[in-house]
Design an enzyme around this catalytic site. Sequence first.
Site, PDB file in Angstrom:
ATOM      1  N   TYR A   1       0.792  -1.231   0.000  1.00 35.16           N
ATOM      2  CA  TYR A   1       0.000   0.000   0.000  1.00 35.16           C
ATOM      3  C   TYR A   1       0.823   1.278   0.000  1.00 35.16           C
ATOM      4  CZ  TYR A   1      -3.598  -3.372   1.110  1.00 35.16           C
ATOM      5  OH  TYR A   1      -4.451  -4.452   1.076  1.00 35.16           O
TER       6      TYR A   1
ATOM      7  N   HIS B   1      -8.529   1.717  -6.066  1.00 28.80           N
ATOM      8  CA  HIS B   1      -7.732   0.857  -5.186  1.00 28.80           C
ATOM      9  C   HIS B   1      -6.263   1.231  -5.315  1.00 28.80           C
ATOM     10  CE1 HIS B   1     -11.041  -1.891  -4.341  1.00 28.80           C
ATOM     11  NE2 HIS B   1     -11.359  -1.771  -5.622  1.00 28.80           N
TER      12      HIS B   1
END
Length: 155
Positions: A26, A101
């Site tokens: 991430y 995302h």
Amino acid sequence: MPDSPVLYVLNGPNLNLLGVREPEIYGRETLDDVRALCERAAGDARVVFHQTNHEGVLIDQVHEAREKADALVINPAGYGHTSVALLDALKTLTIPIVECHLSNPAARERFRHRSYVSPVAAGVVSGFGPLSYELAIKAALGLLQERGGTTGRSV
């Protein structure tokens, strides 16, 4: 001169841990960094930015967007793979929806390959880290412009 468009950016569970949770997936940017990026990318549009770890709260935020937003960018996080209730809430919107995302779900575990959000989204931006948000915002605002400006906002 018309009001500036209102763009809701909704974030699902665990995104409050950006920068510390699995940074190899991430990234190291925090949610505050992502918020600042979104505000810059939105230009004159007003960004309403929320994050929650609770499914019902996320659904309430979608309901709020139904009344107050001109476009929606949503990173549903894990709820994108599990929540029919979120899908049902999103189906009530008439504004542009862009799914976003940080990682590429299609390149990850099999359970992440299915999204309950994608069928109601105009498009999906994924795999570009925080840049995914910038691209999603530009797409949502572009869709809004194609529709002739603000749509559906009652307030």
